[in-house]
Design a protein around this motif. Structure first.
Motif, PDB file in Angstrom:
ATOM      1  N   VAL A   1      39.383  -2.554 -28.512  1.00 23.45           N
ATOM      2  CA  VAL A   1      38.346  -2.492 -29.550  1.00 23.45           C
ATOM      3  C   VAL A   1      38.148  -1.054 -30.027  1.00 23.45           C
ATOM      4  O   VAL A   1      37.990  -0.791 -31.232  1.00 23.45           O
ATOM      5  N   THR A   2      38.177  -0.109 -29.111  1.00 19.58           N
ATOM      6  CA  THR A   2      38.041   1.303 -29.509  1.00 19.58           C
ATOM      7  C   THR A   2      39.196   1.732 -30.398  1.00 19.58           C
ATOM      8  O   THR A   2      38.997   2.436 -31.407  1.00 19.58           O
TER       9      THR A   2
ATOM     10  N   LEU B   1      40.987  -0.180 -32.402  1.00 14.82           N
ATOM     11  CA  LEU B   1      40.837  -0.808 -33.721  1.00 14.82           C
ATOM     12  C   LEU B   1      39.752  -0.130 -34.549  1.00 14.82           C
ATOM     13  O   LEU B   1      39.909   0.065 -35.762  1.00 14.82           O
ATOM     14  N   LEU B   2      38.641   0.221 -33.923  1.00 11.52           N
ATOM     15  CA  LEU B   2      37.587   0.913 -34.660  1.00 11.52           C
ATOM     16  C   LEU B   2      38.073   2.250 -35.197  1.00 11.52           C
ATOM     17  O   LEU B   2      37.781   2.631 -36.347  1.00 11.52           O
ATOM     18  N   MET B   3      38.815   2.978 -34.376  1.00 12.55           N
ATOM     19  CA  MET B   3      39.353   4.257 -34.845  1.00 12.55           C
ATOM     20  C   MET B   3      40.319   4.047 -36.016  1.00 12.55           C
ATOM     21  O   MET B   3      40.325   4.825 -36.984  1.00 12.55           O
TER      22      MET B   3
ATOM     23  N   VAL C   1      40.308   1.517 -38.227  1.00 10.59           N
ATOM     24  CA  VAL C   1      39.553   1.121 -39.416  1.00 10.59           C
ATOM     25  C   VAL C   1      38.861   2.322 -40.047  1.00 10.59           C
ATOM     26  O   VAL C   1      38.877   2.506 -41.282  1.00 10.59           O
ATOM     27  N   MET C   2      38.238   3.154 -39.239  1.00  9.63           N
ATOM     28  CA  MET C   2      37.568   4.339 -39.790  1.00  9.63           C
ATOM     29  C   MET C   2      38.556   5.299 -40.409  1.00  9.63           C
ATOM     30  O   MET C   2      38.273   5.952 -41.430  1.00  9.63           O
TER      31      MET C   2
ATOM     32  N   VAL D   1      37.600  11.049 -38.187  1.00  8.90           N
ATOM     33  CA  VAL D   1      37.577  10.575 -36.806  1.00  8.90           C
ATOM     34  C   VAL D   1      37.414  11.732 -35.829  1.00  8.90           C
ATOM     35  O   VAL D   1      36.849  11.559 -34.742  1.00  8.90           O
TER      36      VAL D   1
END
Length: 376
Positions: free
Chosen positions: A127-128, A130-132, A134-135, A142
């Motif tokens: 999840v971490t 994927l969030l990175m 997407v941002m 980032v």
């Protein structure tokens, strides 16, 4: 200067009007500038999602296989296990369906806990990532976020370092299978039977019924007294004039007698008893030690039965135990030819205390008849 001061007072006197939601306008040019190049970076998001999915599938498969190996354990019929037991001169105990079921349940619980922890850790990592990704596609910087997260992680680490230490120690304890529910362990400050094993702490119940909660991070050593097999060890101190060979035979005969009279003792024995010889020469005793391998957690029951038989056999064969140096032996009945007494305090010859007709002691004779402390 007076005009500037008047202007400032007038400005401060005017009420401040907060903008409403309808009055907040978003500049389309700023949004377009912020989202500029998203189309070109979108394929990177797809690649990141595919990589994350592959990592999750591979990691989940590895975790599942690892947990299955823990749950399966090492079967007692495995040739390598049997060879190791024969090399250690350990007789394989009889298979008990109840013990096998409990051991399998213990392995299943341990494997389930390890699998749950590893799956949670893998999910947080994916999840971490994927969030990175997407941002990064949306143009959010980032680098500063990672720096802030690093500072926050350091702060949380200092505040919860004991909790992290306990959880890590619990994970390794479960993986290594140092102890489980039902084992009798010595954890240093507390010892007893394990009632619950968690990632943060272990719950023990001591012999007197006290329940102990020990954080896993505070456990520096583990003494498991019921791992695979246990050992009966009985130390007996005999008098110096005792025949050592006769004493050794009596100790071994006591264990054989306990095995013959008790079905529990007979099933618990895994080897032949042995008395190696004189273990120590003390100032008032010769110490011998009886040892024998038994099933896990059965050493205390076997020792009680063996001590009972030892007491009987020693009395029958006239084998005397050592008497502590500070003890005094007094015969309860004086023999006819020996009228010895042990006075409370030394007396001089002829210094007998007078008694009345009933045999009760009287005060010593005195010449002080008027009680003034002087002889008359």
């Amino acid at each position: 200067m007076h005009a500037i001061y008047s202007a400032l007072l007038a400005a401060s006197a005017e009420p401040t009007v907060e903008p409403t939601v309808s009055e907040i306008k978003v500049d389309p040019d700023e949004v377009s500038e912020w989202l500029e190049g998203v189309e070109s970076r979108a394929p990177g998001l797809g690649v990141a999602a595919i990589v994350a999915l592959v990592i999750w599938l591979v990691g989940h498969f590895v975790i599942k296989a690892f947990a299955a190996s823990i749950e399966r354990g090492t079967p007692i019929g495995d040739p390598r296990t049997l060879a190791a037991l024969r090399k250690a001169r350990i007789r394989v105990p009889e298979v008990d369906t109840t013990e096998v079921r409990l051991e399998a349940e213990r392995r299943r619980q341990r494997a389930h806990t390890v699998r749950r922890v590893l799956d949670s850790t893998l999910g947080v990592v994916i999840v971490t990532m994927l969030l990175m990704a997407v941002m990064s596609v949306l143009g959010v910087p980032v680098g500063p976020l990672l720096a802030s997260a690093g500072i926050l992680g350091v702060a949380l680490g200092f505040g919860a370092q004991s909790l992290v230490k306990d959880v890590l120690a619990g994970i390794f304890m479960l993986i290594e299978d140092q102890y489980g529910v039902g084992d009798v362990v010595d954890l240093g400050e507390a010892s007893g039977s394990v009632e619950e094993v968690g990632l943060r702490c272990t719950r023990l119940r001591s012999l007197d019924g006290t329940v102990w909660y020990i954080p896993n991070g505070e456990i520096t050593r583990v003494g498991n007294m019921t791992r695979l097999w246990s050992r009966v060890m009985i130390e007996v101190r005999f008098a110096y004039d005792t025949d050592v060979e006769a004493a050794k035979d009596a100790m071994i005969d006591a264990l054989n007698a306990a095995s013959a009279s008790s079905e529990t003792v007979r099933k618990a024995l895994l080897g032949e008893p042995q008395v190696a010889g004189i273990e120590s020469l003390e100032y008032n005793a010769v110490m011998l030690r009886l040892m024998c391998q038994v099933n896990p957690a059965m050493q205390w029951d076997v020792q009680r039965e063996v001590r009972r038989e030892m007491r009987r056999i020693f009395a029958e064969r006239g084998i005397r135990l050592a008497i502590p140096g500070d003890a005094m032996v007094v015969e309860s009945h004086a023999r006819d030819d020996d009228d010895r007494t042990i006075p409370d305090s030394p007396r001089k010859a002829g210094d007998d205390q007078p008694t009345d007709g009933d045999g009760k002691p009287l005060p010593p004779a005195s010449d002080d008849l008027d009680g003034d402390g002087e002889n008359n």
